[in-house]
Design an enzyme around this catalytic site. Sequence first.
Site, PDB file in Angstrom:
ATOM      1  N   HIS A   1       2.741 -13.944  47.077  1.00  0.00           N
ATOM      2  CA  HIS A   1       3.685 -13.324  48.005  1.00  0.00           C
ATOM      3  C   HIS A   1       3.924 -14.172  49.246  1.00  0.00           C
ATOM      4  O   HIS A   1       5.022 -14.153  49.809  1.00  0.00           O
ATOM      5  CB  HIS A   1       3.147 -11.942  48.410  1.00  0.00           C
ATOM      6  N   ASP A   2       2.918 -14.908  49.690  1.00  0.00           N
ATOM      7  CA  ASP A   2       3.034 -15.669  50.939  1.00  0.00           C
ATOM      8  C   ASP A   2       2.594 -17.117  50.712  1.00  0.00           C
ATOM      9  O   ASP A   2       1.635 -17.592  51.321  1.00  0.00           O
ATOM     10  CB  ASP A   2       2.185 -15.003  52.028  1.00  0.00           C
ATOM     11  N   LEU A   3       3.315 -17.802  49.839  1.00  0.00           N
ATOM     12  CA  LEU A   3       2.980 -19.197  49.544  1.00  0.00           C
ATOM     13  C   LEU A   3       3.462 -20.083  50.691  1.00  0.00           C
ATOM     14  O   LEU A   3       4.610 -20.506  50.746  1.00  0.00           O
ATOM     15  CB  LEU A   3       3.616 -19.641  48.226  1.00  0.00           C
TER      16      LEU A   3
ATOM     17  N   ASN B   1      -1.954 -21.301  53.333  1.00  0.00           N
ATOM     18  CA  ASN B   1      -2.679 -20.665  52.239  1.00  0.00           C
ATOM     19  C   ASN B   1      -2.993 -21.618  51.090  1.00  0.00           C
ATOM     20  O   ASN B   1      -3.286 -21.190  49.971  1.00  0.00           O
ATOM     21  CB  ASN B   1      -1.900 -19.452  51.724  1.00  0.00           C
TER      22      ASN B   1
END
Length: 241
Positions: free
Chosen positions: A168-170, A174
């Site tokens: 979801h939050d690439l 991360n």
Amino acid sequence: MQKRISTENKNEVIWFDAARFPYFPIEWFDSAYLAQNALLTGSAGGRGTTYFFHVNDTDLVLRRYKRGGLPGKLLNDQFWYLGLSRTRAWRELSLLLQLNELNLPAPVPVAARVVKHGFYYQSDIITERLASAKDVHNLLLQSALTPSEWEKIGRTIRQFHDCQVYHHDLNIHNIMMNDQGRIFLIDFDKCGFKHGEKWKQANLSRLLRSLRKESQRCEHYFFEEEDWNNLINGYNSHPLK
């Protein structure tokens, strides 16, 4: 994972790896307790504070689920309760267990907790700390990555995409790299398995936007457009070698 309902608080549920920790102290979810007992080894900022601590010869990471944006200013760490299986902690814990079964380079889950307060809940997750790993954003603040390292990042993302894992939050924060040059993805909150192919390009575009944003925001940031080309070359040259 073993499930335990706290005897002191019937609204508190903990899942933990009983094979490694026959009894998992509730206090390990309390950063104040960790600090008072000299168990904390560090912390990191972000949407919320992530705490690093050391117990039983193991380095662990504690993270409290927080809201972002305007809702975060009002409710902070409270979420609408729709059942245990739909809590943020249980969903991420379950996903990490599946990712580890697939031998994907992701954190190893250790425990998760959900505390229900009427219609709302708060939750936390504990994972193993990735030994010697640093997020690539901070690495780029210090020096450039080699073309082969960018290619490794691309091949690692492709590993997840080939297993239909949607992050979801690439973003560059991360993505982690250890001293041996191995790449990992972290923070699988709100992530999961997703059908189809179209979302994969959007996932990559999100990562490129984060790199360009950090490059513009930071005075010294070792990212060039050619680095992105190397990442895509690695993505297209899967499988990882």
